[in-house]
Design a protein around this motif. Structure first.
Motif, mmCIF file in Angstrom:
data_model
loop_
_atom_site.group_PDB
_atom_site.id
_atom_site.type_symbol
_atom_site.label_atom_id
_atom_site.label_comp_id
_atom_site.label_asym_id
_atom_site.label_seq_id
_atom_site.Cartn_x
_atom_site.Cartn_y
_atom_site.Cartn_z
ATOM 1 N N MET A 1 0.819 -1.160 0.229
ATOM 2 C CA MET A 1 -0.092 -0.220 -0.223
ATOM 3 C C MET A 1 1.162 1.336 0.114
ATOM 4 N N LEU A 2 2.143 1.302 0.621
ATOM 5 C CA LEU A 2 2.694 2.030 0.610
ATOM 6 C C LEU A 2 3.387 2.850 -0.601
ATOM 7 N N ASP A 3 3.925 2.225 -1.462
ATOM 8 C CA ASP A 3 4.155 2.906 -2.608
ATOM 9 C C ASP A 3 3.080 3.572 -3.388
ATOM 10 N N HIS A 4 1.692 3.876 -3.305
ATOM 11 C CA HIS A 4 0.788 4.566 -3.682
ATOM 12 C C HIS A 4 0.497 5.422 -2.454
ATOM 13 N N LEU A 5 1.025 5.761 -1.307
ATOM 14 C CA LEU A 5 0.609 6.729 -0.425
ATOM 15 C C LEU A 5 1.407 8.357 -1.074
ATOM 16 N N VAL A 6 -0.071 9.692 -1.619
ATOM 17 C CA VAL A 6 0.602 10.043 -1.674
ATOM 18 C C VAL A 6 1.062 11.385 -1.097
ATOM 19 N N TYR A 7 2.283 12.096 -1.252
ATOM 20 C CA TYR A 7 2.040 13.301 0.111
ATOM 21 C C TYR A 7 1.771 14.416 -1.275
ATOM 22 N N ARG A 8 0.629 15.119 -0.026
ATOM 23 C CA ARG A 8 0.114 16.249 -0.849
ATOM 24 C C ARG A 8 1.033 17.541 -0.044
ATOM 25 N N PHE A 9 1.524 18.928 -0.260
ATOM 26 C CA PHE A 9 1.955 19.849 0.285
ATOM 27 C C PHE A 9 1.836 21.170 -0.824
ATOM 28 N N SER A 10 2.943 22.351 -0.100
ATOM 29 C CA SER A 10 2.123 23.413 -0.650
ATOM 30 C C SER A 10 3.443 24.242 -0.514
ATOM 31 N N PHE A 11 3.900 24.441 -1.618
ATOM 32 C CA PHE A 11 5.060 25.257 -2.183
ATOM 33 C C PHE A 11 5.657 26.507 -3.527
ATOM 34 N N ASN A 12 5.975 27.208 -1.815
ATOM 35 C CA ASN A 12 5.848 27.913 -3.064
ATOM 36 C C ASN A 12 4.302 29.260 -3.674
ATOM 37 N N GLY A 13 3.943 28.678 -2.950
ATOM 38 C CA GLY A 13 2.308 28.958 -3.657
ATOM 39 C C GLY A 13 1.421 27.690 -4.670
ATOM 40 N N ARG A 14 2.332 27.124 -4.806
ATOM 41 C CA ARG A 14 2.209 26.118 -5.867
ATOM 42 C C ARG A 14 1.985 24.854 -4.783
ATOM 43 N N SER A 15 0.471 23.948 -5.478
ATOM 44 C CA SER A 15 0.465 22.899 -4.404
ATOM 45 C C SER A 15 0.994 21.489 -5.560
ATOM 46 N N TYR A 16 1.579 20.498 -4.538
ATOM 47 C CA TYR A 16 1.731 19.652 -5.352
ATOM 48 C C TYR A 16 1.391 17.878 -4.802
ATOM 49 N N ARG A 17 2.191 17.241 -5.676
ATOM 50 C CA ARG A 17 1.615 15.638 -4.607
ATOM 51 C C ARG A 17 2.321 15.054 -5.105
ATOM 52 N N VAL A 18 3.486 14.502 -4.479
ATOM 53 C CA VAL A 18 4.517 12.867 -4.698
ATOM 54 C C VAL A 18 4.248 12.092 -4.300
ATOM 55 N N ILE A 19 4.671 10.556 -5.264
ATOM 56 C CA ILE A 19 4.316 9.234 -4.923
ATOM 57 C C ILE A 19 5.423 8.782 -4.212
ATOM 58 N N ASP A 20 4.897 7.790 -3.145
ATOM 59 C CA ASP A 20 6.293 7.065 -2.489
ATOM 60 C C ASP A 20 6.735 6.809 -2.938
ATOM 61 N N ILE A 21 6.863 5.984 -4.219
ATOM 62 C CA ILE A 21 7.161 4.736 -4.688
ATOM 63 C C ILE A 21 8.285 6.010 -5.205
ATOM 64 N N ALA A 22 8.210 6.851 -5.844
ATOM 65 C CA ALA A 22 9.196 8.201 -6.629
ATOM 66 C C ALA A 22 10.357 8.417 -5.490
ATOM 67 N N ILE A 23 10.204 8.060 -3.738
ATOM 68 C CA ILE A 23 10.913 9.048 -3.016
ATOM 69 C C ILE A 23 11.891 8.025 -2.124
ATOM 70 N N HIS A 24 10.809 6.949 -2.226
ATOM 71 C CA HIS A 24 12.055 6.368 -1.179
ATOM 72 C C HIS A 24 12.197 4.847 -1.668
ATOM 73 N N SER A 25 13.621 4.391 -1.808
ATOM 74 C CA SER A 25 14.161 3.579 -2.614
ATOM 75 C C SER A 25 13.147 2.072 -2.193
ATOM 76 N N ARG A 26 12.570 1.048 -2.636
ATOM 77 C CA ARG A 26 12.368 -0.223 -2.172
ATOM 78 C C ARG A 26 13.466 -1.377 -2.150
ATOM 79 N N ASP A 27 13.870 -1.976 -1.660
ATOM 80 C CA ASP A 27 14.797 -3.551 -2.100
ATOM 81 C C ASP A 27 13.703 -4.776 -1.531
ATOM 82 N N TYR A 28 12.689 -4.968 -2.924
ATOM 83 C CA TYR A 28 11.844 -6.439 -2.706
ATOM 84 C C TYR A 28 12.268 -7.088 -2.371
#
Ligand SMILES: [Zn+2]
Length: 590
Positions: free
Chosen positions: A559-586
Motif C-alpha cells: 500500500m505504501l507504494d501508492h501513498l501520496v504526499y500533498r503539500f504547497s510550496f511557493n504558492g503551488r500545490s504538489y503531489r508526490v508518490i511515495d515510490i518516487a522518493i523511497h527506494s524499495r528493496d523488494y
C-alpha cells in the motif's frame, strides 16, 4: 475483386490473370499517369491468391484513414497465416467508430513518411517559439526521437533552437524506453549493435551478433527456490527522470504532428512544454499504459480530435504505440477544454468509452510528479532464457553498476524520535452499501479493496499532517459492492522540519520524508481509527472486518507504494508518490 469498403476501396486477390491485367494497365496508361509504374514491382512479388488493396484517396477523404487502417491490419493477419476475413469486420467497425466520434489521425502505421506543417522553409513558423525565417530551419526535427526507432515522422515547424532545447524534455521518455530499446534492438542504423545499458541491479550488453544479453546481480534476485518459474522483477536504471517530463515528451509528439490549423488551441500546452519544468500547470490528468497485442518497431501515434463538445470528451486524446506498449493520454491545457478535464474523475466516461474499444489491462501512470527519480521498468525474468545470465555482484561486468550512487540515496535524517508527535484527532465513516448479505464476512481477506485516497497532506506552517484513507470494497470477485470506509487523522508534528525537507532548485526539486515518520503516522492513524470503526460496523455483516490487517508488513508495504504526499510550496500545490522518493528493496525488506 475480393471485397470492398465503401465505394473507394477495393480488395483484389492475385488470381491467374491479375498480373497480366495490371501490366496491361501500366503499359497503356503509364505514360500519362507515371505513378502507375510504381505498381509493377510489388505486383510481381505477390504470391498466388495473395490480396492487395487499391484505395482512391481523393474520392472519400473522410474515410481514407479507416480503409488504410483496416487494409494494413488484414494484410498483417494474412502475413501471419490468419484469414483476413476474421479481422476485417471487427477492424472496420472499430475504426469507423473512432472516425465517427473523432477527427481521427494516425501516423507511422503504414510505412509512409509524413512531414507535418509547411514544407517551404521560408514560410515556416516554429510551433514552439514562433520564430520564422528559413535560416532557423536547417535541421530535420523528428516528431518522435529517431533513437526510439522513428524513421518516418517529421515536424517541419520546429526550429533548430527548439529542436535542440526540447531534447531535455524528450530524453525523459527516451530513458524510460532505454531497456526496451536495447532488448528489442532498436537503433538508428539497422546494422548497429544493441545499446549497452548499466543499471543499479543489472547490465545489458550486446553479444557477438549484436543482440542484447541481460546480466542480473544474483544477490538482488529472489532466493534460488523462487526462480524456477518466471517472476516479475524491477530493473533500476541510472538516468533520473520526472513523471511530468515523461508526460511532456509524449504530449510534444502530438504538438509536432497535429495539422498546423489546430495549433492555435494548444498555446498553453506549448508554454507548459517549453517552460522546461518551470511552469506549474495545476492538476494534470493521469495517463494509462498497457501491453499492445501488436509489436510496433516504428512508433505509431494516433490523435483523436473531438468533433462535438457534449461536455464529457476532451478536445485531444492520443495513443502512442511503441514496441510492446501503448500509452493513452489526454493533451492538457487546451483552450477549448476550458479547464474542464484536469482530473481523472472528469475523464471517467471518456476513458470508459475508449478503453471499451481497446480492452487491454490498463495501468494508471502519474503525470504530475516533478521530483527526479531513477527510471525503472518491470520485466518478467525467465531464467531458462539463454540470454539471461545471473552472476555475483563482484563480477567485473558489474563494476560500473557498483560505482553508481545507491538508488534513491536517502537524505540523512536524525534518528527517529516520535515524542513530539501528538495523538491523532480521528474521524471515521463507514457505509454498508450491500445491505442484503446473508452470511457474515469473517475478515477483510474476503474483500477486494480499492483505495480512492491514501495520502498525507503536509502543512509546514502549522506543523500539521493530515492522514486520509478512503476505501471502497467489493466482494472477493470484485463484482458486488460491500462497503466504503474513510479515515481522517490529524497529527501535530512538532518535529516537522527535522524529518521533512521541501526544496526546489533550478535543476529539479527535493522532497524528502523520513520513512520512519511515514510508518509511524500511517500505523497510528489505523490503530486509533479501529475502535471507532468497530462501533460503526456493529450489526452489519462486516462486524468482524477489522482494519488491523492493513498493518501486516506485506499489505502495508504494498500500500505504501501508492501513498501520496500533498503539500504547497511557493504558492503551488504538489503531489508526490511515495515510490518516487523511497527506494524499495523488494527482495530483502529492511
Ligand atoms: Zn522554435
Amino acid at each position: 475483386m475480393d471485397g470492398h469498403m465503401g465505394s473507394s476501396c477495393i480488395r483484389i486477390k492475385n488470381g491467374g490473370r491479375t498480373k497480366i491485367a495490371i501490366e496491361w494497365i501500366v503499359d497503356t496508361y503509364g505514360n500519362d499517369y507515371p505513378s502507375l509504374n510504381r505498381l509493377v514491382t510489388p505486383i510481381k512479388k505477390l504470391k498466388p491468391d495473395e490480396g492487395f488493396y487499391i484505395i482512391d484517396e481523393d474520392k472519400d477523404t473522410t474515410n481514407n484513414i479507416v480503409y488504410r487502417k483496416v487494409a494494413i491490419l488484414c494484410l498483417e493477419a494474412e502475413k501471419h497465416g490468419n484469414s483476413w476475413k476474421g479481422v476485417h469486420n471487427r477492424a472496420f467497425e472499430y475504426y469507423s467508430h473512432l472516425n465517427i466520434f473523432f477527427k481521427y489521425y494516425s501516423f507511422g502505421f503504414d510505412g509512409l513518411k509524413y512531414s507535418a506543417g509547411e514544407p517551404d522553409k521560408s514560410k515556416r513558423k516554429c510551433r514552439f517559439c514562433g520564430k520564422t525565417g528559413a535560416k532557423n530551419f536547417h535541421d530535420v526535427a523528428h516528431a518522435i526521437q529517431d533513437s526510439l526507432g522513428n524513421d518516418l515522422l517529421i515536424c517541419n515547424e520546429e526550429c533548430d533552437e527548439c529542436n535542440h532545447n526540447l531534447n531535455k524534455i524528450e530524453d525523459n521518455f527516451l530513458h524510460v524506453m532505454e531497456v526496451r530499446r536495447s532488448v528489442f534492438h532498436i537503433s538508428r542504423k539497422k546494422s548497429a549493435k544493441s545499446a549497452h545499458v548499466t543499471g543499479y541491479n543489472f547490465v545489458i550488453e550486446p553479444n557477438e551478433d549484436g543482440e542484447a544479453e541481460l546480466y542480473l546481480m544474483d544477490e538482488k534476485l529472489p532466493p534460488v527456490d523462487k526462480r524456477n518459474k518466471p517472476f516479475q522483477y524491477t530493473l533500476f536504471n541510472k538516468p533520473e527522470i520526472t513523471n511530468e517530463g515523461v508526460f511532456q515528451a509524449l504530449v510534444k509528439m502530438v504538438i509536432d504532428l497535429l495539422p498546423n490549423t489546430e495549433i492555435k488551441h494548444f498555446e498553453q500546452t506549448i508554454d507548459w512544454i517549453t517552460s522546461l519544468g518551470n511552469m506549474y500547470p495545476g492538476p494534470l490528468p493521469s495517463m494509462y499504459l498497457a501491453n499492445s497485442p501488436l509489436f510496433h518497431r516504428q512508433p505509431t501515434l494516433d490523435i483523436l480530435i473531438r468533433k462535438v463538445d457534449k461536455g464529457d470528451t476532451p478536445y485531444c486524446t492520443a495513443f502512442l504505440w511503441i514496441y510492446d506498449l501503448v500509452y493513452a493520454y489526454v493533451v492538457p491545457l487546451v483552450d477549448v477544454d476550458y479547464a474542464r478535464f484536469r482530473t481523472d474523475g472528469s475523464l471517467e466516461r471518456h476513458w470508459n468509452f475508449l478503453m471499451s474499444l481497446y480492452p487491454f489491462q490498463w495501468t494508471k501512470q502519474d503525470t504530475s510528479e516533478w521530483t527526479k527519480a531513477s527510471s525503472w521498468v518491470q520485466i518478467y525474468v525467465d531464467i531458462s532464457n539463454p540470454k539471461i545470465h545471473i552472476l555475483p555482484k563482484n563480477t567485473p561486468i558489474f563494476n560500473d553498476s557498483n560505482k553508481l550512487k545507491k538508488i534513491g540515496e536517502e537524505m540523512f535524517f536524525p534518528s527517529f524520535d516520535p515524542s513530539h508527535i501528538s495523538v491523532p484527532v480521528v474521524t471515521t465513516s463507514f457505509y454498508d452499501i450491500h445491505k442484503n448479505i446473508n452470511d457474515t464476512i469473517v475478515d477483510l481477506r474476503e474483500v477486494t479493496e480499492h483505495p480512492k485516497e491514501f495520502s498525507l497532506s503536509l502543512n509546514k506552517t502549522k506543523k500539521e499532517i493530515r492522514f486520509v484513507l478512503d476505501i471502497h470494497t467489493n466482494d472477493s470477485t470484485d463484482k458486488i459492492p460491500y462497503f466504503d470506509y474513510k479515515i481522517n487523522a490529524t497529527f501535530q508534528v512538532g518535529c516537522f522540519d527535522k524529518y521533512i525537507r521541501i526544496e526546489k532548485k533550478e535543476d529539479g526539486g527535493t522532497f524528502a520524508f523520513d520513512w520512519h515518520l511515514r510508518d509511524h503516522l500511517v500505523k497510528s492513524a489505523i490503530l486509533f481509527a479501529e475502535p471507532q470503526m468497530a462501533s460503526k460496523r456493529k450489526g452489519t455483516p462486516f462486524e468482524n472486518c477489522t482494519i488491523h490487517h492493513l498493518l501486516k508488513t506485506e499489505s502495508l508495504d504494498r500500500m505504501l507504494d501508492h501513498l501520496v504526499y500533498r503539500f504547497s510550496f511557493n504558492g503551488r500545490s504538489y503531489r508526490v508518490i511515495d515510490i518516487a522518493i523511497h527506494s524499495r528493496d523488494y527482495i530483502n525488506p529492511a
